[in-house]
Each structure stands twice: as structure tokens, then as C-alpha cells.
Write a protein that holds these residues in place. Structure first.
Motif, PDB file in Angstrom:
ATOM      1  N   GLY A 191      -1.082   6.199   7.358  1.00  0.00           N
ATOM      2  CA  GLY A 191      -1.087   7.182   6.283  1.00  0.00           C
ATOM      3  C   GLY A 191      -1.814   8.445   6.671  1.00  0.00           C
ATOM      4  N   ILE A 192      -1.882   9.365   5.710  1.00  0.00           N
ATOM      5  CA  ILE A 192      -2.612  10.619   5.869  1.00  0.00           C
ATOM      6  C   ILE A 192      -3.506  10.813   4.651  1.00  0.00           C
ATOM      7  CG2 ILE A 192      -0.909  11.757   7.332  1.00  0.00           C
ATOM      8  CD1 ILE A 192       0.161  13.152   4.827  1.00  0.00           C
ATOM      9  N   GLU A 193      -4.608  11.549   4.848  1.00  0.00           N
ATOM     10  CA  GLU A 193      -5.528  11.803   3.736  1.00  0.00           C
ATOM     11  C   GLU A 193      -6.182  13.162   3.903  1.00  0.00           C
ATOM     12  OE1 GLU A 193      -8.032   8.643   1.925  1.00  0.00           O
ATOM     13  OE2 GLU A 193      -9.716   9.889   2.574  1.00  0.00           O
ATOM     14  N   ASN A 194      -6.306  13.884   2.797  1.00  0.00           N
ATOM     15  CA  ASN A 194      -7.061  15.134   2.739  1.00  0.00           C
ATOM     16  C   ASN A 194      -8.218  14.960   1.763  1.00  0.00           C
ATOM     17  OD1 ASN A 194      -5.261  16.669   4.430  1.00  0.00           O
ATOM     18  ND2 ASN A 194      -3.851  16.737   2.707  1.00  0.00           N
ATOM     19  N   ASP A 195      -9.363  15.558   2.094  1.00  0.00           N
ATOM     20  CA  ASP A 195     -10.495  15.447   1.183  1.00  0.00           C
ATOM     21  C   ASP A 195     -11.294  16.744   1.154  1.00  0.00           C
ATOM     22  OD1 ASP A 195     -13.056  15.234   2.980  1.00  0.00           O
ATOM     23  OD2 ASP A 195     -11.596  13.917   3.915  1.00  0.00           O
ATOM     24  N   LEU A 196     -11.998  16.954   0.078  1.00  0.00           N
ATOM     25  CA  LEU A 196     -12.889  18.092  -0.097  1.00  0.00           C
ATOM     26  C   LEU A 196     -14.169  17.578  -0.725  1.00  0.00           C
ATOM     27  CD1 LEU A 196     -13.565  21.137  -0.171  1.00  0.00           C
ATOM     28  CD2 LEU A 196     -12.432  21.230  -2.409  1.00  0.00           C
ATOM     29  N   GLY A 197     -15.293  17.808  -0.033  1.00  0.00           N
ATOM     30  CA  GLY A 197     -16.580  17.329  -0.524  1.00  0.00           C
ATOM     31  C   GLY A 197     -17.583  18.465  -0.674  1.00  0.00           C
ATOM     32  N   TRP A 208       0.814  -1.209   0.000  1.00  0.00           N
ATOM     33  CA  TRP A 208       0.000   0.000   0.000  1.00  0.00           C
ATOM     34  C   TRP A 208       0.853   1.267   0.000  1.00  0.00           C
ATOM     35  CZ3 TRP A 208      -5.230   0.128  -0.560  1.00  0.00           C
ATOM     36  CH2 TRP A 208      -5.917  -1.094  -0.408  1.00  0.00           C
ATOM     37  N   THR A 209       2.155   1.143   0.122  1.00  0.00           N
ATOM     38  CA  THR A 209       3.019   2.319   0.216  1.00  0.00           C
ATOM     39  C   THR A 209       2.950   3.163  -1.053  1.00  0.00           C
ATOM     40  OG1 THR A 209       4.560   1.233   1.730  1.00  0.00           O
ATOM     41  CG2 THR A 209       5.393   3.105   0.489  1.00  0.00           C
ATOM     42  N   GLY A 210       2.777   4.471  -0.880  1.00  0.00           N
ATOM     43  CA  GLY A 210       2.777   5.375  -2.020  1.00  0.00           C
ATOM     44  C   GLY A 210       1.665   6.403  -1.960  1.00  0.00           C
ATOM     45  N   PHE A 211       1.721   7.338  -2.902  1.00  0.00           N
ATOM     46  CA  PHE A 211       0.697   8.371  -3.025  1.00  0.00           C
ATOM     47  C   PHE A 211      -0.516   7.823  -3.778  1.00  0.00           C
ATOM     48  CE2 PHE A 211       4.590  10.841  -2.519  1.00  0.00           C
ATOM     49  CZ  PHE A 211       4.202  11.788  -1.581  1.00  0.00           C
ATOM     50  N   TYR A 212      -1.667   8.405  -3.505  1.00  0.00           N
ATOM     51  CA  TYR A 212      -2.889   8.029  -4.219  1.00  0.00           C
ATOM     52  C   TYR A 212      -3.814   9.235  -4.307  1.00  0.00           C
ATOM     53  CZ  TYR A 212      -5.032   7.814   0.415  1.00  0.00           C
ATOM     54  OH  TYR A 212      -5.490   8.139   1.676  1.00  0.00           O
ATOM     55  N   GLY A 263      -3.888  11.280  -0.742  1.00  0.00           N
ATOM     56  CA  GLY A 263      -3.158  10.946   0.471  1.00  0.00           C
ATOM     57  C   GLY A 263      -1.918  10.137   0.200  1.00  0.00           C
ATOM     58  N   TYR A 264      -1.326   9.660   1.291  1.00  0.00           N
ATOM     59  CA  TYR A 264      -0.113   8.854   1.218  1.00  0.00           C
ATOM     60  C   TYR A 264      -0.213   7.747   2.257  1.00  0.00           C
ATOM     61  CZ  TYR A 264       4.776   7.444   1.319  1.00  0.00           C
ATOM     62  OH  TYR A 264       5.941   6.715   1.261  1.00  0.00           O
ATOM     63  N   ASN A 265       0.103   6.512   1.835  1.00  0.00           N
ATOM     64  CA  ASN A 265       0.155   5.355   2.723  1.00  0.00           C
ATOM     65  C   ASN A 265       1.593   4.900   2.901  1.00  0.00           C
ATOM     66  OD1 ASN A 265      -2.692   5.006   3.047  1.00  0.00           O
ATOM     67  ND2 ASN A 265      -2.776   4.040   1.033  1.00  0.00           N
ATOM     68  N   TYR A 266       1.866   4.332   4.071  1.00  0.00           N
ATOM     69  CA  TYR A 266       3.161   3.698   4.296  1.00  0.00           C
ATOM     70  C   TYR A 266       2.919   2.366   4.998  1.00  0.00           C
ATOM     71  CZ  TYR A 266       7.969   2.823   5.603  1.00  0.00           C
ATOM     72  OH  TYR A 266       9.209   2.249   5.733  1.00  0.00           O
ATOM     73  N   GLN A 267       3.381   1.290   4.387  1.00  0.00           N
ATOM     74  CA  GLN A 267       3.178  -0.041   4.948  1.00  0.00           C
ATOM     75  C   GLN A 267       4.333  -0.366   5.891  1.00  0.00           C
ATOM     76  OE1 GLN A 267       1.445  -2.701   2.280  1.00  0.00           O
ATOM     77  NE2 GLN A 267       1.359  -4.400   3.719  1.00  0.00           N
ATOM     78  N   LEU A 268       4.059  -0.321   7.200  1.00  0.00           N
ATOM     79  CA  LEU A 268       5.086  -0.579   8.201  1.00  0.00           C
ATOM     80  C   LEU A 268       5.509  -2.033   8.228  1.00  0.00           C
ATOM     81  CD1 LEU A 268       3.690   1.536  11.176  1.00  0.00           C
ATOM     82  CD2 LEU A 268       5.651   2.088   9.721  1.00  0.00           C
TER      83      LEU A 268
END
Length: 219
Positions: free
Chosen positions: A99-105, A47-51, A87-92
Motif C-alpha cells: 500500500g501507500i500512505e501520506n501523513d501530516l504531523g 485489508w484492500t481499500g482506502f483508509y 492511504g490505500y492498501n491492496y491485499q495481494l
């Protein structure tokens, strides 16, 4: 010619034939042995990476979700919500992802006005959240909890305010292709009282489905 000499002719012919056949075989090119091609084991899913992606769903408030300008109950609001997230995920480890995520709805949360109560609406909501959870099913199913800060615009008749608050929830995300995943998520958002006596906290429930594209810039 003796009988013994006659009997030796077939044996001599057989020896000569074998010798000739061996010489011809020696002249043939050697057949090269080719080892079977080595197939490397596929790399485990990560899951590591930007999305980035999009989502759509529904949102609603409780009966005391808003107060109108006269101090009364603004009533329950509900409507469609849709927007974007990144966002960005990091698989420990094979089991743990953070990870972190930003959203706008943009929402259809609204209630029509009448002679006593003005129209109420929440045109947009946004949040910045942390996510953490575990993976299952060959690491392609990600079950997570999420929490962070939230903000939104609230309109109560002539009053327009951008209010801050917090949000928390959880969801499940399934990687159905190497770079694509789909998710189902619930968020509870509480936009806090801002000091005005005619505004109460807005408590918003959101259920939404989304799809993400995963970039592999740093894999």
C-alpha cells in the motif's frame, strides 16, 4: 349366531376403525418439510481499500540533530507529535499486503533559546511512503515495513526552511472491528543538508499510535 361368528365381530370392528382413521388422516393437510437455513461462511477479512485516521505520539532528535546559526550544536529536541494519515492498501494474497500512505504531523519539537543559541523548532513534518508486509491471526494483524520521502519545516532563530529528505520504519496494525484498526509505528526521518553551511541534517525519531477507519468503496 355361531361361536365363530361372535369371535369375528371384534376383528371386523378393528378393521373398520383403522379404515376410518386412515381416511381422516388422508383429509389432513400435508406438513411441509423445511430444510434448515443455509448459513454462508463469513467472507475472509481483507485489508484492500482506502483508509484515513489520526495519530499521536512522541518525537526526538539525537544530540547532533540540529546545528544553530553560529555553526554549533543545537542540542537534543523532543516533543509531542500528532496528525492525520490517509492511504490505500491492496491485499495481494492472504499473506501479503502492499500500500501507500501520506501523513501530516504537527510537532512540539523545540528547544528554548538563550544568549548564545537561538530557539530551534520543527513545527510540522510530512511524508509519502510505501508500505508492505504480512498478515497473521486470521489476517487481522498486519506487520509492515515502510519507506518514502519526507519534508518538514525547521526554524533556527530567524531562519525558516522547508527541508526535504527520506523516512523509513515499521509497525503493526490490528483490525479490531470490521472497519476499524489501531496501529503502533516507528519512523526515522532524515531531513538532508540543503547547502547552507549553518544547517545540518535533522535526524528525527518518531514513535506514535494511531487509529484508522477503512472504507469499502471498491470491495
Amino acid at each position: 349366531m355361531t361361536i365363530r361368528g361372535a369371535r369375528s365381530w371384534p376383528a371386523a370392528l378393528a378393521v373398520t376403525a383403522l379404515a376410518c382413521g386412515g381416511a381422516q388422516a388422508a383429509d389432513l393437510p400435508a406438513t411441509a418439510y423445511k430444510a434448515p437455513a443455509y448459513a454462508a461462511a463469513p467472507a475472509p477479512f481483507s485489508w484492500t481499500g482506502f483508509y484515513a485516521g489520526a495519530n499521536v505520539g512522541g518525537a526526538f532528535t539525537g544530540n547532533d540533530g540540529f546545528a544553530n546559526a553560529a555553526g554549533g550544536n543545537g542540542g537534543k529536541l523532543s516533543g509531542v507529535i500528532g496528525g492525520l494519515q490517509a492511504g490505500y492498501n491492496y491485499q495481494l494474497s492472504p499473506l501479503v499486503v502492499v500500500g501507500i500512505e501520506n501523513d501530516l504531523g504537527f510537532t512540539g519539537l523545540s528547544r528554548k533559546g538563550d544568549l548564545v543559541n537561538p530557539a530551534i523548532s520543527a513545527p510540522w513534518l510530512t511524508s509519502g511512503r510505501a508500505r508492505a508486509g504480512v498478515t497473521l491471526l486470521d489476517q487481522r494483524l498486519f506487520l509492515y515495513g515502510t519507506a518514502g520521502l519526507a519534508a518538514g519545516e525547521l526554524k533556527d532563530g530567524p531562519i525558516h526552511k522547508v527541508k526535504m529528505g527520506w523516512t523509513a520504519g515499521g509497525g503493526a496494525e490490528w483490525a479490531f472491528l470490521p472497519k476499524w484498526s489501531a496501529k503502533l509505528e516507528y519512523l526515522y526521518t532524515d531531513l538532508k543538508h540543503d547547502g547552507l553551511p549553518d544547517w545540518r541534517a535533522a535526524k528525527i525519531h518518531t514513535v506514535r499510535a494511531g487509529v484508522n477507519y477503512h472504507f469499502d468503496l471498491f470491495r
